[in-house]
Enzyme design. Structure first.
Site, PDB file in Angstrom:
ATOM      1  N   TYR A  76       0.983  -1.564  -0.046  1.00 32.24           N
ATOM      2  CA  TYR A  76      -0.060  -0.256   0.007  1.00 32.24           C
ATOM      3  C   TYR A  76       0.858   1.447  -0.242  1.00 32.24           C
ATOM      4  CZ  TYR A  76      -3.826   2.864   1.968  1.00 32.24           C
ATOM      5  OH  TYR A  76      -4.813   3.375   2.294  1.00 32.24           O
ATOM      6  N   GLN A  89       1.163   4.718  -0.249  1.00 35.83           N
ATOM      7  CA  GLN A  89       0.696   6.522  -0.175  1.00 35.83           C
ATOM      8  C   GLN A  89       1.919   6.966   0.408  1.00 35.83           C
ATOM      9  OE1 GLN A  89      -3.412   6.937   1.468  1.00 35.83           O
ATOM     10  NE2 GLN A  89      -2.313   7.399   3.605  1.00 35.83           N
ATOM     11  N   ARG A 135       1.519   0.489  40.020  1.00 32.07           N
ATOM     12  CA  ARG A 135       2.550   0.906  38.059  1.00 32.07           C
ATOM     13  C   ARG A 135       1.437  -0.251  37.335  1.00 32.07           C
ATOM     14  NH1 ARG A 135       8.560   1.349  39.725  1.00 32.07           N
ATOM     15  NH2 ARG A 135       8.288   1.517  37.361  1.00 32.07           N
ATOM     16  N   THR A 148       1.928   6.307  14.637  1.00 38.82           N
ATOM     17  CA  THR A 148       2.648   7.212  13.778  1.00 38.82           C
ATOM     18  C   THR A 148       1.888   6.184  12.166  1.00 38.82           C
ATOM     19  OG1 THR A 148       4.465   7.730  14.104  1.00 38.82           O
ATOM     20  CG2 THR A 148       4.415   7.666  12.023  1.00 38.82           C
ATOM     21  N   GLU A 186      -1.089   4.506   9.931  1.00 36.97           N
ATOM     22  CA  GLU A 186      -2.558   5.186  10.086  1.00 36.97           C
ATOM     23  C   GLU A 186      -3.472   6.148  10.670  1.00 36.97           C
ATOM     24  OE1 GLU A 186      -5.156   2.741   7.713  1.00 36.97           O
ATOM     25  OE2 GLU A 186      -2.626   2.820   7.549  1.00 36.97           O
TER      26      GLU A 186
END
Length: 668
Positions: free
Chosen positions: A139, A141, A337, A426, A428
């Site tokens: 893909y 892009q 935690r 980061t 999508e």
């Protein structure tokens, strides 16, 4: 889940203290008994196959790692075909192989792009080849110069009516495709996104199927320049993926390789919109984001499983009169935690299950040409992708720190898990950009509520604006915070008041855009508050279902309370500044949290056992099912290539002269 053999040893006592049916909890986690059984079968299939071994992965060179990835991908496909696995089984097998590679983008992006944007004729031509791996797709892009701003992409696809072809071209250095997984070395084809130009007019970004490499010898086709973009963060990790660079020098493709479901270019070069509404693309987007949220729960639960088991094994300090030291998991600082991360793993799992339902709902509405809920579905999935991936990346690193020094070893599994997961913040959609999209939707919804429109879905609470803008929490005791209605109300009030405050402040700006830009940090916080409300609400709704198994629902209710109250404690400033709670009520929430940690403590190991992960999938000497950590750590150390020789390479050239003082000393 142990990979093979004997009874659990060092953690047997921990498992004996559980107050619930672990097998029933596995069903609650997986979603059904069928899902448990299929996952168990596929996990064991992978764990028992020597080809899928991964314990030395972080020691491989980049070339060795990539070749190993190709071998595993080919072997996985061979097993899928031989065993005639279903799509569900095949997806799980690839999951448990646990090594990023070109197949992830082939199945996860290339195929869905053709399904979503290709005509029926195009699907009939390309999908059978993709399904049989006769072609491998990616893909393409993102470019060197543009990522989040898709409309700024520079690659061009110019139609030439004289030959009935598009000419693909990279006019600048920054127009180089950069980052697509599988592009660097494996893919033969790509769905390439480029600016469609016909009759001298730029019609914006469209998708095109482009062959990149020869199907005979895998060499790049004329005019195509491509390769790998280089090593990435961490050892092993995402370096198994061939993220690539691609440039076109006037490469011609047939006109019918433009994905034409939503728009076409005619033989004469006329640009025509189809009757198919562009909203159909929302279905694919919701699907992809749903899988990302599901992946967040998997990654977080792996890290938490390692940290919980190791915290139960590790002992430090607290010895009285020569007695045993204290288990690290018994320290309140460790619990405060670790247990919120355990609760978050379950919270993300359940919101991910809800997103599966949302995808089905969106698909049905699209088929019925009902687009009314699409903006809300877009904002909801964008926000959940952002919040869950950011929190998971931070949580994996926190789990590493919770495991002390040994957590820093590659053999702990945590450094590689962090390095392989963190890109999710980061890809999508950059997480900050996505939250700003959510914020825009919230501002629009606030303005619509002011004019009397009733919001739907995950913003339906905004319709209760009169009550939520002025209500005061009725909590008087720590136990009152166990009431889901009380918790939900303060989260709704906080989210709404933060959104309304932002809307009011934007209205005072010279222009809406100027106000939005100036207030973007506040808008991000309002968006996060809204998304956290969604997760809390879906966890509460899960608790209202009939959940079978002794003690299962009670444990999940405790985790639900921990998740919500820890968020309240962490973001107490928001709740106080918006007047949702008083300082005393905030203190009571923290008091209740401490009580909940003590109640979860005897069940902690069993709660991570319910994830049902094999030792192979966990890939951690610290997270072993049997808890036999120290012999495993010792054994792993000797596998390092540095230990192949007793005397290190370089001794004669560098160490011996130094030790024998045979170095020539420079004159000062």
């Amino acid at each position: 889940m142990a990979d093979a053999g004997g009874e659990p040893d060092h953690l047997t006592g921990e498992r004996a203290t559980a107050h619930f049916d672990v097998d029933a909890m596995k069903v609650a986690w997986a979603g059904s008994q069928h899902a448990v059984e299929v996952a168990d079968r596929m996990a064991r299939l992978v764990a028992s196959d020597p080809v899928f071994r991964k314990d030395t992965r972080t020691m491989l060179s980049r070339k060795e790692l990539f070749k190993d990835t190709l071998k595993k991908a080919a072997h996985a496909w061979k097993r899928i075909v031989e065993l005639r696995l279903t799509e569900e089984e095949a997806n799980l097998l690839r999951l448990y192989v646990d090594q990023p590679g070109y197949v992830d983008l082939h199945w996860g992006m290339f195929v869905p792009a053709i399904k979503g944007q290709g005509t029926e004729e195009q699907q009939k031509k390309w999908l059978p080849m993709a399904y049989k791996f006769q072609i491998i797709g990616c893909y393409a892009q993102t470019e060197l110069g543009h990522g989040s701003n898709v409309q700024g992409l520079e690659t061009t696809a110019t139609f030439d009516p004289s030959t009935d072809e598009f000419v693909m071209h990279s006019p600048t250095l920054t127009s180089s495709k950069w980052w697509p997984g599988g592009l660097g070395k494996a893919s033969t084809h790509a769905v390439v996104y480029a600016r469609l130009i016909t009759e001298g007019k730029d019609y914006g970004i469209h998708g095109f199927i482009v062959q990149l490499r020869s199907l005979d010898d895998h060499s790049p086709l004329p005019g195509v320049t491509l390769g790998d973009i280089g090593g990435k963060f961490g050892s092993g990790a995402y370096n198994s993926m061939d993220n690539g660079v691609l440039r076109f020098d006037h490469v011609r493709i047939p006109r019918d390789q433009m994905l034409m479901r939503l728009s076409q270019v005619t033989r004469e070069g006329k640009y025509v919109h189809s009757d198919v509404p562009k909203q159909l693309l929302y279905g694919t987007m919701v699907y992809v984001r749903q899988t990302i949220v599901a992946d967040a729960s998997k990654a977080l639960s792996r890290a938490v499983c390692i940290a919980v088991r190791y915290s139960a094994i590790r002992k430090q300090f607290g010895s009285q009169a020569g007695g045993p030291e204290t288990q690290v998991i018994n320290y309140k600082t460790q619990q405060s935690r670790l247990f919120p991360l355990l609760a978050s793993a379950y919270a993300y799992r359940f919101v991910g299950q809800w997103l599966k339902w949302l995808y089905t709902d969106v698909t049905q509405k699209l088929e019925a040409k009902d687009y009314s809920t699409l903006p809300e579905a877009h904002a909801c999935t964008a926000g959940l992708k952002s919040v869950t991936t950011s929190a998971t990346a931070d949580a994996i690193e926190e789990c590493r720190k919770l495991c002390g020094g040994h957590g820093y070893l590659n053999s702990s599994g945590l450094p590689e898990l962090f390095a392989v997961y963190v890109p999710a913040c980061t890809y999508e959609g950059d997480n900050v950009v996505l939250l700003l999209q959510v914020a825009r939707f919230l501002m629009k919804t606030v303005s619509q509520v002011a004019t009397g429109n009733q919001p739907v879905g995950t913003v339906a609470y905004m319709g209760n604006i009169q009550h939520l803008m002025q209500c005061k929490s009725a909590v008087n005791t720590a136990e009152d915070w166990l009431n889901p209605a009380a918790v939900k109300e303060v989260f709704e009030a906080r989210a709404l008041r933060m959104a309304v405050n932002c809307a009011q402040n934007i209205s005072k700006a010279p222009s809406q855009e100027e106000g939005f830009s100036e207030l973007s940090p506040d808008l991000l916080e309002a968006a996060v508050a809204h998304v956290q409300l969604i997760i809390v609400t879906k966890f509460i709704e899960k608790m209202q279902e009939d959940i079978p198994g002794p003690g299962v629902k009670e444990q999940l209710q405790k985790l639900c309370s921990i998740y919500a109250l820890h968020l309240l404690h962490k973001h107490l400033g928001d709740f106080l500044s918006t007047g949702c709670v008083t300082a005393r009520q905030g203190a009571l929430a923290n008091e209740q949290l401490g009580k909940l940690y003590a109640q979860v403590r005897p069940n902690a190991v069993a709660l991570v056992d319910a994830f049902d992960y094999t030792d192979h999938y966990l890939g951690s000497v610290l997270g072993r099912y049997d808890g036999d950590v120290y012999p495993a750590l010792y054994e792993e150390a000797w596998k390092d290539p540095l230990n192949e020789t007793v005397v290190p390479d370089g001794y004669q050239e560098h160490l011996r002269p130094l030790l024998k003082q045979q170095l020539k000393l420079s004159r000062l």
